[in-house]
Write a protein that holds these residues in place. Structure first.
Motif, PDB file in Angstrom:
ATOM      1  N   MET A  87       0.866  -1.167  -0.110  1.00  0.00           N
ATOM      2  CA  MET A  87      -0.210   0.115   0.060  1.00  0.00           C
ATOM      3  C   MET A  87       0.956   1.319   0.037  1.00  0.00           C
ATOM      4  O   MET A  87       1.882   1.307   0.891  1.00  0.00           O
ATOM      5  N   THR A  88       0.777   2.230  -0.811  1.00  0.00           N
ATOM      6  CA  THR A  88       1.520   3.349  -1.081  1.00  0.00           C
ATOM      7  C   THR A  88       0.703   4.520  -1.519  1.00  0.00           C
ATOM      8  O   THR A  88      -0.599   4.382  -2.105  1.00  0.00           O
ATOM      9  N   ALA A  89       1.342   5.721  -1.244  1.00  0.00           N
ATOM     10  CA  ALA A  89       0.791   6.786  -1.761  1.00  0.00           C
ATOM     11  C   ALA A  89       0.952   7.037  -3.243  1.00  0.00           C
ATOM     12  O   ALA A  89       1.771   6.317  -3.877  1.00  0.00           O
ATOM     13  N   TYR A  90       0.060   7.785  -3.933  1.00  0.00           N
ATOM     14  CA  TYR A  90       0.247   7.903  -5.552  1.00  0.00           C
ATOM     15  C   TYR A  90       1.845   8.481  -5.802  1.00  0.00           C
ATOM     16  O   TYR A  90       2.237   7.944  -6.737  1.00  0.00           O
ATOM     17  N   SER A  91       2.177   9.348  -4.907  1.00  0.00           N
ATOM     18  CA  SER A  91       3.562   9.914  -5.271  1.00  0.00           C
ATOM     19  C   SER A  91       4.654   8.540  -5.247  1.00  0.00           C
ATOM     20  O   SER A  91       5.716   8.958  -5.630  1.00  0.00           O
ATOM     21  N   ASP A  92       4.250   7.624  -4.570  1.00  0.00           N
ATOM     22  CA  ASP A  92       5.355   6.533  -4.394  1.00  0.00           C
ATOM     23  C   ASP A  92       5.241   5.314  -5.200  1.00  0.00           C
ATOM     24  O   ASP A  92       5.808   4.222  -4.801  1.00  0.00           O
ATOM     25  N   THR A  93       4.563   5.559  -6.430  1.00  0.00           N
ATOM     26  CA  THR A  93       4.321   4.110  -7.061  1.00  0.00           C
ATOM     27  C   THR A  93       5.428   3.620  -7.711  1.00  0.00           C
ATOM     28  O   THR A  93       5.899   2.421  -8.292  1.00  0.00           O
ATOM     29  N   VAL A  94       6.720   4.614  -8.083  1.00  0.00           N
ATOM     30  CA  VAL A  94       7.947   4.305  -8.423  1.00  0.00           C
ATOM     31  C   VAL A  94       8.494   3.080  -7.548  1.00  0.00           C
ATOM     32  O   VAL A  94       9.180   2.195  -7.835  1.00  0.00           O
ATOM     33  N   ASN A  95       8.598   3.470  -6.046  1.00  0.00           N
ATOM     34  CA  ASN A  95       9.089   2.372  -5.268  1.00  0.00           C
ATOM     35  C   ASN A  95       8.074   1.128  -5.328  1.00  0.00           C
ATOM     36  O   ASN A  95       8.664   0.177  -4.946  1.00  0.00           O
ATOM     37  N   ALA A  96       6.712   1.338  -5.441  1.00  0.00           N
ATOM     38  CA  ALA A  96       6.162   0.154  -5.401  1.00  0.00           C
ATOM     39  C   ALA A  96       6.301  -0.820  -6.636  1.00  0.00           C
ATOM     40  O   ALA A  96       6.447  -1.967  -6.421  1.00  0.00           O
TER      41      ALA A  96
END
Length: 461
Positions: A87-96
């Motif tokens: 589960m991640t914030a929209y701004s963290d999709t690269v890490n996801a």
């Protein structure tokens, strides 16, 4: 939608945990939540979750996602097959996306969209069921005792040809190369394949066998690669293919010559890329399979005729093993006959101690067109019909007389007519089964089709 199974949610925000619990409760079998990632191992061991929903950041103001990577690594060490969704914030999709490369199954963004979240969890649950099915099959194979394995792979032979094969199997014990086994029907190609497996680096993993001659051509792909629910009319649930199930172990493809050109291309791609895709799916699945293939057809002739891919043949035949027909194995005939005699005397509770000299002579002089399989059936039939005598004699064996073709009417020597008559006899004996008729004729199925088409064209003229 189907139940989502048991879900473990790990997030430092209690409001998030409350909201997810409320949202997923109607769909999940059970839900556990925690704000303490240190308790993950406890929940895995006691709750045994099907899916883990894991936040990427736990420390206050943390946004790097490193905590998520840390706990993902911990989870996969405990259970390498764990289904973990970040589960991640929209701004963290690269890490996801990076996390998926590290072993996570998928990710969902916060704040989430209900339908996308449920769809992601549903796909994850399907993957979990598929992995569970594969694990169960592997455990069933692993539960076989050594005696079970030995009884299904026992090979008997003292002839020079068989001793060379035993030596080759021993040499292959420390390698993981693909093997092609060639030989007539009934020579025991499946036993050699199992012996190679039993003496290989993968002996403690699964051995999956597919008889390509018994599978309709339109089912080859679904059997090899599996399919998703709804991929075709009768696909009511997801199914794992044999290549996926065999990952980590050995896949034995018997009668590989029956594979169509289209499926040959797909098999070649799977071997080269070490990836497969189920019917109806766009997701690749990594595979690690050692291939052993066998056939009674001449693959080199099929390559010349354009019915078998040369590049696939070179992928399959890193090592070739040629099994000799029983008629060329000398005294192995008697060794095998005594073995089967002991086996069936015990099975049918008969007091038979051996074979008379006349019986041995008869067995040695016979050509055994059906090879070891025919010898086995001949011994079993003799034991069943015996009157419990101590020794079996020549009259106890009802072997087929040498095959002589009936004289063609009017001594017709026309080669075309002789060929047509022979094909008709083969089709009659095989009850119209093209593959079996081709085997009787000693040609490939594709060659037989071509000859039948030629006959039809001539008839029309």
């Amino acid at each position: 939608m189907d139940k989502l199974g048991k879900i473990l949610i790990i997030d430092d925000n209690e409001d998030v945990l409350f909201a997810l619990n409320l949202l997923l409760e109607p769909y999940a079998e059970k839900i556990k939540v925690t704000t303490q990632p240190e308790r993950i191992e406890h929940f895995i061991n006691t709750f045994n979750p099907d899916i883990l929903l894991l936040d990427m950041n736990f420390s206050k103001d943390a946004s790097s996602g490193q905590e998520g990577f840390y706990w993902l690594e911990k989870i996969l060490k405990i259970d390498p097959e764990a289904i973990v969704i970040f589960m991640t914030a929209y701004s963290d999709t690269v890490n996801a996306v990076k996390a998926i490369k590290c072993g996570a199954t998928d990710y969902v963004s916060k704040p989430w969209q209900k339908e996308r979240l449920l769809g992601t969890l549903s796909s994850a649950m399907k993957l979990k069921k598929s992995r569970t099915e594969i694990t169960v099959l592997k455990q069933q194979v692993a539960s076989l005792t050594d005696s079970d394995r030995k009884s299904t792979t026992e090979i008997i032979g003292s002839s020079d040809a068989m001793q060379d094969i035993f030596e080759t199997i021993q040499k292959l014990s420390e390698t993981d190369t693909n093997i092609l086994i060639l030989g007539e029907n009934g020579t025991g190609k499946d036993l050699i394949a199992k012996a190679i497996y039993r003496n290989s680096l993968r002996k403690n993993a699964v051995f999956i066998e597919i008889d390509m001659g018994s599978i309709p051509e339109n089912l080859f792909e679904s059997e090899l690669f599996g399919y998703e629910k709804g991929a075709f009319t009768d696909a009511r649930k997801e199914k794992s293919g044999r290549m996926e199930i065999a990952t980590g172990g050995t896949l034995f493809l018997d009668e590989i010559g029956n594979l169509s050109l289209a499926m040959q291309a797909k098999l070649l791609t799977a071997i080269e890329k070490k990836k497969i895709s189920k019917l109806g799916s766009t997701r690749d699945i990594d595979i690690d399979v050692r291939l052993i293939c066998a056939t009674n057809t001449d693959l080199y002739a099929m390559v010349e005729e354009g019915h078998f891919r040369q590049d696939l043949l070179y992928r399959l035949n890193t090592i070739e093993i040629h099994l000799p027909p029983l008629r060329d194995r000398g005294n192995d005939i008697i060794l095998l006959a005594k073995h089967f005699l002991e086996k069936y005397s015990r099975k049918y509770k008969k007091q038979i101690s051996g074979l008379g000299r006349d019986a041995q002579k008869k067995l040695m002089q016979y050509a055994w067109p059906g090879n070891v399989r025919e010898l086995q059936h001949a011994i079993e039939r003799a034991v069943i019909l015996s009157d419990n005598r101590q020794i079996l004699h020549a009259e106890n064996f009802m072997l087929k007389p040498p095959h002589t073709e009936r004289k063609i009417e009017n001594d017709n020597l026309n080669l075309g007519q002789i060929e047509k008559n022979t094909i008709e006899k083969a089709l009659k004996r095989s009850n119209g089964n093209i593959s079996r008729a081709a085997q009787l004729l000693g040609i490939t199925r594709y060659s037989l089709y071509r000859k039948l088409e030629k006959d039809n064209d001539t008839t029309q003229l």
